[in-house]
Design an enzyme around this catalytic site. Structure first.
Site, PDB file in Angstrom:
ATOM      1  N   HIS A   1       8.431   0.737  -3.773  1.00  0.00           N
ATOM      2  CA  HIS A   1       7.445   0.309  -4.759  1.00  0.00           C
ATOM      3  C   HIS A   1       8.163  -0.035  -6.051  1.00  0.00           C
ATOM      4  CE1 HIS A   1       3.853   0.270  -7.262  1.00  0.00           C
ATOM      5  NE2 HIS A   1       3.181   0.157  -6.137  1.00  0.00           N
TER       6      HIS A   1
ATOM      7  N   ASP B   1       0.242   1.689   1.402  1.00  0.00           N
ATOM      8  CA  ASP B   1      -0.059   0.913   2.606  1.00  0.00           C
ATOM      9  C   ASP B   1       0.465   1.535   3.889  1.00  0.00           C
ATOM     10  OD1 ASP B   1      -1.438  -1.173   1.403  1.00  0.00           O
ATOM     11  OD2 ASP B   1       0.426  -2.081   0.721  1.00  0.00           O
TER      12      ASP B   1
END
Ligand code: CMC
Length: 447
Positions: free
Chosen positions: A329, A386
């Site tokens: 991320h 996710d």
């Protein structure tokens, strides 16, 4: 030579107040050859510091270069706080863990959009308004006939949301939209209907109209899974899981799609069109499309009977261009707090539904191997939101190509909140980044 000196006290020793944007406690000094440029420092409410470079070009002729905006703050915002190093996420000050445990999506949407949790009366009014606006114009329903059945639901969703602006033209000029609350409720409610209709279109089933006696998430499940020939009962556990997933996706400060919504909105583009732009931005596999990519990757590993450790070697191989989807991320350099919550919820939901998903076992194994591998440890690559969400959606019965649509449904209140925040910011101006040209120099057209 270019030297950036540590932030320091003002020369005259004054202590400035940093929070009103006009007076500052600190400044940075940038030394460019023999020129010294003073740049104000802004301190956020959680102590984050920023050097305000908006006057740099005027003072020096230089711009800053920051591809991918890795180190650029585009705005001040009071909606969402993230500490990527500590793995903290808060909406309007409330920790995501507390909202996930105690709130529902409608209440969280209200919080993000209005800044405070609703009173019982405000909540009821908001809920009623969402109920009242659940249907779409019948003419819009016919738009669906024009799309091929193979169309990706994200493309349909984006086109249909833009289509809303042709029906609600009072919103065309955001400066003259006097009832923005109505526009907001229309969007929140109708996007859910458009999302489920795009699913029905893709599988060739008749559209199911909303049933306003149901909750926000219950109504969505009803429109997704009911068929005219059979009754459908909303499973409260599934409804709860959906609420959770939508809450966890509801905002994430200046991510790619939110920045897109703000970018489009800065041109005074109406809210529907800005949300349509945000949806297209979310579609990409580096962003919201990652939840679909995760499941595709897990399926590849499963169907190819890959050894997980060997697959991880492939991911690490710089020549392979394969990334571990659902890992890493831009902001989190620690476990994504949303991934932690989803992982637990995923176990609970699959247990309740009695689903044995081999892809879940592969995901768990991938996580275990990756988190013990120096490639991932050294780069601070952890599971993101996710990684497990797709497995939950799959268990609910939502097909892979709808995953990103689900993300859009969840992110909608965040996009709206940012658009509204930008519209009410007195410093708001058109977003127009600069560039450094490195192309061919002046030359003559051959005649
Ligand atoms: N698998 C393997 N290596 C990775 C991964 C990954 N998923 N993510 C980053 N790296 C490596 C990358 O190769 C680079 O290595 P090196 O320094 O040796 O060149 C290093 O880690 C830094 O990566 P980056 O691409 O510079 O980092 P970024 O901040 O630009 O990208 C990201 C962030 C999310 C796009 C990236 O981590 C990624 O592609 N992840 C997989 C896609 C994904 O799960 N996206 C969902 C993000 S969360 C939800 C959302 O925002 O929508």
């Amino acid at each position: 030579m270019l030297t950036l000196l540590q932030s320091s006290q003002c020369n005259d020793g004054r202590t400035w107040n940093s929070m009103d944007g006009k007076t500052k406690t600190e400044k940075a000094i940038l030394r460019l050859d023999d020129q010294e440029i003073e740049l104000p420092i802004f301190t956020g409410s959680e102590g984050e510091k920023a050097i305000d470079i908006s006057s740099l070009r005027k003072q020096s002729g230089y711009i800053t270069l920051d591809p991918g905006y890795v180190n650029t703050g585009m705005t001040k915002s009071s909606i969402c706080f993230i500490d990527g190093e500590e793995g903290i996420l808060r909406y309007r000050g409330y920790p995501i863990e507390q909202l996930a445990a105690n709130s529902n999506f409608v209440e969280t949407s209200y919080l993000l959009i209005h800044g405070e949790l609703p009173t019982p009366e405000q909540y009821e009014q908001f809920r009623q308004s969402l109920r009242r606006h659940s249907m779409i114009h019948e003419d819009m329903r016919h738009f669906f006939d024009g799309f091929p059945s193979s169309a990706h639901p994200m493309a349909i969703l984006s086109a249909m949301v833009l289509g809303l602006s042709t029906f609600y033209t009072e919103n065309e000029n955001p400066e003259q939209d006097t009832d923005i609350d109505l526009t907001v409720c229309r969007l929140l409610s109708k996007v859910r209907t458009l999302a489920s209709f795009s699913f029905k279109k893709s599988i060739g089933q008749p559209f199911i109209y909303p049933d306003n006696s149901l909750s926000y998430c219950g109504n969505f499940l009803h429109m997704m899974f009911r068929v005219p020939a059979e009754p459908y009962h909303v499973d409260p556990e599934v409804e709860r899981a959906l609420n959770l997933l939508l809450i966890l996706h509801a905002d994430h400060e200046q991510n790619c799609s939110t920045a897109t919504v703000r970018m489009a909105g800065s041109a005074l583009t109406n809210l529907y069109a800005c949300i349509a732009a945000g949806i297209t931005s979310l579609w990409g596999s580096r962003h919201g499309g990652a939840n679909q990519a995760v499941l595709d990757q897990l399926a590849t590993i499963h169907e190819g009977d890959w050894d997980v450790a060997r697959y991880i070697e492939l991911v690490k191989d710089k020549n392979s261009s394969v990334r571990l989807m659902g890992f890493g991320h831009r902001v989190y350099k620690n476990y994504d707090p949303r991934a932690k919550i989803i992982k637990e919820a995923c176990d609970r939901l699959l247990d309740h539904l009695g689903v044995q998903d081999p892809l879940l076992d592969i995901a768990r194994r991938l996580e275990e191997v990756a988190l013990n591998d120096s490639y991932f440890v050294d780069r601070n690559l952890y599971p993101n939101v996710d990684f497990y969400s797709g497995i939950m959606y799959r268990a609910i019965g939502i097909p892979i190509n709808m995953f990103t649509v689900m993300f859009a449904l969840g992110r909608l209140p965040g996009w709206i909140a940012h658009w509204l925040e930008m519209r009410s910011d007195p410093d708001d101006r058109i977003h127009r980044p600069r560039q450094i040209y490195n192309g061919v120099k002046l030359r003559d057209y051959p005649v």
